[in-house]
Design an enzyme around this catalytic site. Structure first.
Site, mmCIF file in Angstrom:
data_model
loop_
_atom_site.group_PDB
_atom_site.id
_atom_site.type_symbol
_atom_site.label_atom_id
_atom_site.label_comp_id
_atom_site.label_asym_id
_atom_site.label_seq_id
_atom_site.Cartn_x
_atom_site.Cartn_y
_atom_site.Cartn_z
ATOM 1 N N GLN A 60 0.840 -1.208 0.000
ATOM 2 C CA GLN A 60 0.000 0.000 0.000
ATOM 3 C C GLN A 60 0.874 1.257 0.000
ATOM 4 O O GLN A 60 1.993 1.238 0.521
ATOM 5 C CB GLN A 60 -0.900 0.006 1.230
ATOM 6 C CG GLN A 60 -1.979 -1.049 1.185
ATOM 7 C CD GLN A 60 -2.758 -1.085 2.494
ATOM 8 O OE1 GLN A 60 -3.371 -0.110 2.876
ATOM 9 N NE2 GLN A 60 -2.696 -2.220 3.169
HETATM 10 N N1 GTP Z 1 -7.369 -13.997 -10.445
HETATM 11 C C1 GTP Z 1 -6.261 -13.960 -9.694
HETATM 12 N N2 GTP Z 1 -6.287 -13.374 -8.486
HETATM 13 C C2 GTP Z 1 -5.142 -13.353 -7.774
HETATM 14 C C3 GTP Z 1 -3.933 -13.928 -8.244
HETATM 15 N N3 GTP Z 1 -2.982 -13.724 -7.296
HETATM 16 C C4 GTP Z 1 -3.575 -13.064 -6.291
HETATM 17 N N4 GTP Z 1 -4.876 -12.838 -6.568
HETATM 18 C C5 GTP Z 1 -5.859 -12.147 -5.714
HETATM 19 O O1 GTP Z 1 -5.488 -10.773 -5.603
HETATM 20 C C6 GTP Z 1 -5.836 -10.281 -4.316
HETATM 21 C C7 GTP Z 1 -4.633 -9.666 -3.641
HETATM 22 O O2 GTP Z 1 -3.681 -10.681 -3.367
HETATM 23 P P1 GTP Z 1 -2.560 -10.491 -2.224
HETATM 24 O O3 GTP Z 1 -1.636 -11.648 -2.349
HETATM 25 O O4 GTP Z 1 -3.178 -10.261 -0.903
HETATM 26 O O5 GTP Z 1 -1.878 -9.145 -2.727
HETATM 27 P P2 GTP Z 1 -0.618 -8.377 -2.110
HETATM 28 O O6 GTP Z 1 0.256 -8.013 -3.240
HETATM 29 O O7 GTP Z 1 -0.001 -9.190 -1.025
HETATM 30 O O8 GTP Z 1 -1.288 -7.047 -1.501
HETATM 31 P P3 GTP Z 1 -0.745 -6.112 -0.282
HETATM 32 O O9 GTP Z 1 -0.455 -7.007 0.884
HETATM 33 O O10 GTP Z 1 -1.857 -5.148 0.014
HETATM 34 O O11 GTP Z 1 0.454 -5.392 -0.783
HETATM 35 C C8 GTP Z 1 -6.438 -11.465 -3.535
HETATM 36 O O12 GTP Z 1 -7.832 -11.406 -3.647
HETATM 37 C C9 GTP Z 1 -5.882 -12.674 -4.294
HETATM 38 O O13 GTP Z 1 -6.695 -13.829 -4.177
HETATM 39 C C10 GTP Z 1 -3.938 -14.550 -9.541
HETATM 40 O O14 GTP Z 1 -2.932 -15.061 -10.052
HETATM 41 N N5 GTP Z 1 -5.117 -14.528 -10.207
#
Ligand code: GTP
Ligand code: MG
Length: 179
Positions: free
Chosen positions: A70
């Site tokens: 974020q």
């Molecule tokens: N369709 C799809 N959704 C995904 C994929 N990878 C992650 N997501 C979704 O994207 C959203 C964010 O995923 P996170 O892994 O929490 O993202 P992050 O990068 O860690 O986010 P922050 O912790 O806020 O920085 C979740 O709802 C996941 O299920 C993917 O390969 N395909």
């Protein structure tokens, strides 16, 4: 002495290699970390701070830090840079609007003195979405070709199924085994 050292290395294994996972919020960083670890898609909530896990790939040990993406958290990414050997930049391949922002974050990060020897793995995540950009498009938009001082690689993947992640770990291993 050499033999003893070799034996100790077999018993205790190689040292840990530090990896950081960065990228904008919602890119899929935490999903990727736990897919690496458990080979399953876990439910995530936005990361405040970081998660850290040890990932083993054929006796090569990586200490992998997944850092919250974020906007308010990005200013503190640099507190994780020291001794990092591999930077994984995760990109949401459907997020065309924020690709320029990702590019700026990447190039700013790589100018930091603590990352001068780090290798860069760009993961073009969410390839299961039908409007996703290809790895080549993302590579072009991030101007990866201009990275002459860093070894880099771009890999298409899907964190939900794990597709592309095995190849990513192989590339990471090849970087630290070669060094
Ligand atoms: N369709 C799809 N959704 C995904 C994929 N990878 C992650 N997501 C979704 O994207 C959203 C964010 O995923 P996170 O892994 O929490 O993202 P992050 O990068 O860690 O986010 P922050 O912790 O806020 O920085 C979740 O709802 C996941 O299920 C993917 O390969 N395909
Ligand atoms: Mg997260």
């Amino acid at each position: 002495m050499g033999l003893l050292f070799a034996k100790l290395m077999t018993v205790f294994g190689d040292r840990e290699h530090k990896v950081i996972i960065v990228g904008l919020d919602n890119a899929g960083k935490t999903t990727i970390l736990y897919q690496f670890l458990t080979k399953e898609a876990v439910h995530t909530t936005p990361t405040i701070g970081s998660n850290v896990e040890e990932i083993n790939v054929k006796k090569t040990r990586f200490l992998v830090w997944d850092i919250g993406g974020q906007e308010t958290l990005r200013a503190s990414w640099n507190t994780y840079y020291c001794n990092t050997e591999i930077v994984i930049l995760v990109v949401d391949s459907t997020d065309r609007e924020r690709l320029t922002l990702t590019k700026d974050e990447l190039h700013r990060m790589l100018a930091h003195e603590d990352l001068q020897n780090a290798s860069v793995l760009v993961l073009a995540n969410k390839q299961d979405m039908k409007d996703s950009m290809t790895a080549a498009e993302i590579s072009h938009s991030l101007t990866l070709n201009s990275l002459t001082a860093h070894s880099w690689h771009v890999q298409a993947c899907c964190a939900l199924t794990g597709e592309g992640l095995h190849a990513s770990l192989d590339w990471m291993r090849s970087r630290v085994v070669a060094n």
